[in-house]
Write a protein that holds these residues in place. Sequence first.
Motif, PDB file in Angstrom:
ATOM      1  N   ALA A 297       3.117   1.600  -3.270  1.00 57.22           N
ATOM      2  CA  ALA A 297       1.084   2.088  -4.387  1.00 57.22           C
ATOM      3  C   ALA A 297       1.045   3.020  -4.100  1.00 57.22           C
ATOM      4  CB  ALA A 297       0.251   1.242  -4.410  1.00 57.22           C
TER       5      ALA A 297
ATOM      6  N   THR B 226       0.689  -1.466  -0.057  1.00 58.30           N
ATOM      7  CA  THR B 226       0.208   0.118   0.097  1.00 58.30           C
ATOM      8  C   THR B 226       1.044   1.705   0.191  1.00 58.30           C
ATOM      9  OG1 THR B 226      -1.360  -1.067   1.053  1.00 58.30           O
ATOM     10  CG2 THR B 226      -2.094   0.988   0.721  1.00 58.30           C
TER      11      THR B 226
ATOM     12  N   HIS C 283       4.353  10.568  -9.470  1.00 63.42           N
ATOM     13  CA  HIS C 283       3.847   9.737 -11.016  1.00 63.42           C
ATOM     14  C   HIS C 283       4.947   8.378 -11.524  1.00 63.42           C
ATOM     15  CE1 HIS C 283       1.762  12.941 -10.770  1.00 63.42           C
ATOM     16  NE2 HIS C 283       2.474  13.896 -10.382  1.00 63.42           N
TER      17      HIS C 283
ATOM     18  N   HIS D  66       4.621   5.544  -4.809  1.00 69.82           N
ATOM     19  CA  HIS D  66       4.966   5.557  -7.088  1.00 69.82           C
ATOM     20  C   HIS D  66       3.561   7.042  -7.757  1.00 69.82           C
ATOM     21  CE1 HIS D  66       7.436   2.375  -7.829  1.00 69.82           C
ATOM     22  NE2 HIS D  66       7.618   2.773  -6.937  1.00 69.82           N
ATOM     23  N   ARG D  67       2.242   6.594  -7.009  1.00 70.53           N
ATOM     24  CA  ARG D  67       1.985   6.841  -7.743  1.00 70.53           C
ATOM     25  C   ARG D  67       2.140   9.106  -7.318  1.00 70.53           C
ATOM     26  NH1 ARG D  67      -2.263   3.624  -5.079  1.00 70.53           N
ATOM     27  NH2 ARG D  67      -2.521   5.325  -3.603  1.00 70.53           N
TER      28      ARG D  67
ATOM     29  N   PRO E 129       5.291   4.513 -12.604  1.00 71.10           N
ATOM     30  CA  PRO E 129       5.048   3.328 -13.244  1.00 71.10           C
ATOM     31  C   PRO E 129       4.150   2.565 -12.158  1.00 71.10           C
ATOM     32  CG  PRO E 129       7.076   3.316 -14.478  1.00 71.10           C
ATOM     33  CD  PRO E 129       7.006   4.762 -12.736  1.00 71.10           C
ATOM     34  N   ALA E 130       3.184   2.254 -12.150  1.00 77.64           N
ATOM     35  CA  ALA E 130       2.630   1.577 -10.764  1.00 77.64           C
ATOM     36  C   ALA E 130       2.980  -0.045 -10.406  1.00 77.64           C
ATOM     37  CB  ALA E 130       1.205   0.803 -11.392  1.00 77.64           C
ATOM     38  N   PRO E 131       3.447  -0.128  -9.263  1.00 83.91           N
ATOM     39  CA  PRO E 131       4.151  -1.819  -9.112  1.00 83.91           C
ATOM     40  C   PRO E 131       3.311  -2.402  -9.301  1.00 83.91           C
ATOM     41  CG  PRO E 131       3.392  -0.755  -7.037  1.00 83.91           C
ATOM     42  CD  PRO E 131       3.253   0.537  -8.137  1.00 83.91           C
ATOM     43  N   GLU E 132       3.715  -4.293  -9.546  1.00 86.83           N
ATOM     44  CA  GLU E 132       2.948  -5.676  -9.797  1.00 86.83           C
ATOM     45  C   GLU E 132       1.922  -5.258  -8.493  1.00 86.83           C
ATOM     46  OE1 GLU E 132       2.681  -7.229 -11.773  1.00 86.83           O
ATOM     47  OE2 GLU E 132       3.440  -6.329 -12.840  1.00 86.83           O
ATOM     48  N   PRO E 133       0.301  -5.694  -7.862  1.00 87.93           N
ATOM     49  CA  PRO E 133      -0.367  -5.926  -7.390  1.00 87.93           C
ATOM     50  C   PRO E 133       0.541  -5.695  -5.887  1.00 87.93           C
ATOM     51  CG  PRO E 133      -1.514  -5.687  -9.059  1.00 87.93           C
ATOM     52  CD  PRO E 133       0.342  -5.678  -9.419  1.00 87.93           C
TER      53      PRO E 133
END
Length: 463
Positions: free
Chosen positions: A268, A265, A275, A271-272, A277-281
């Motif tokens: 993620a 959490t 800006h 990263h947001r 790239p979103a990490p793997e869930p």
Amino acid sequence: MTASGAHTDVHSEVLTALRAALGGRLDTSPEALSAARADKSGHAAPGTPIAVVHAASIADVQATLRIATETGTPVVPRGAGTGLAGGANTGTGEIALSVRAMDRLLEVRADDLLAVVEPGIINADLNEALAPHGVWWAPDPASRAISTVGGNIATGAGGLLCAKYGVVRDAVLGLDVVLADGRLLHLGHRSVKGVTGLDLTSLFIGSEGVLGVIVGATLKLRRIVPGAVHTLAATFPDVHAAAAASAAVTAAGLQPSIMELMDATSLAATHRLLHLPAPEPGAAHLTVQTDGPAAADEAAAIERVLRQAGGDVVASGDRAEGERLLAIRRSMHPAMETLGTTLIEDVAVPRSRLAEMFDEVARVEREHAVTIPVVAHAGDGNLHPNFIFEGPDVPAQIWAAADDLFRSALRLGGTLTGEHGIGILKSRWLADELGEDQWRLQRDVKAVFDPRGILNPGKVFAG
């Protein structure tokens, strides 16, 4: 006369005495009084302080405390107000005694690896001033750009570099302290060794202003050692795996200068914010850094451990790239603010039990229906759970979840706080960790230094 009227008369007398002793150092502006009520925790003391004293000298501190003792007026020592446990929050009938203006670097002895400072100097400013002398002060809390050295000492602060270079307690040789009655004590020494009498210097480190006011510090420095810095960024499928990998690094006898863990959490959200790239869930992340002459060899050995533990590892020997990777970790707190109101907490467990503690975090999230992003100083087992909620006040549901998590840390052989302190927010759990006998003994120690109970009342030992 009503009780309210009696208090008003006493406060008027206190203000008159303070004004006569301190002149323009006394501040009763609404802005100053409001600011003194809260810290970065978001918690605010009830009511309004009598005044804020902006001390510029030891004499100002002594005068304030003498008047406070004579009149029985509570005093709350305060630095930059960046604490996260409510320890410097000032409320009804209290004086906020700020030492922020006492911010000088008084002496540097690079040959003896020591510096003498006033308490209000900012951590990062201190190291900037020390750099030309080829030395540095190791404690580096995340708030180093805005927190004072005196506040770092009063809360027993830590930081990202603790795994290798230790915490504040390892970096202080001596303290100058003003007691509640205005007496000035010089504690500790300037020598490497010194075991004369009881170690009162260590007693004051982490004492959160309940024993006296720190007005000066003799700091233990380190030399700036030229050499490479190597940074590893390791991604794991889940936080349990990342925590187990960090414990494996320690178990292998390796000692990175930095080893920071971010759960899914927090990663993620950061990263947001940046800006990226979103990490793997579900992915969790370890950032590991080595330094000094053996940095390359140590990084290679740590990389092998991380890969064996299932990590996807990227290595870099470029300092700028290393700082970019660490910037992700350092952006954790602003990223949490994008999720809602945050209660930032602080527990620590033995490093071998870090993965178990993350399992406990997951359990508490499920059972209490709350969101708790976590970042950890994995190198020393110190976790920062962030309880997310809506609105300005911490709801009962969040406190119930925090209670559950604190007790989990204690069951695993850990502690309620690794670096933030007890303050007001954790005082209700203090006896649970200390036990009744030690809790009472520590209260008795406070009474020796502060017999009238005027120093930071309601903090640490409340209840």
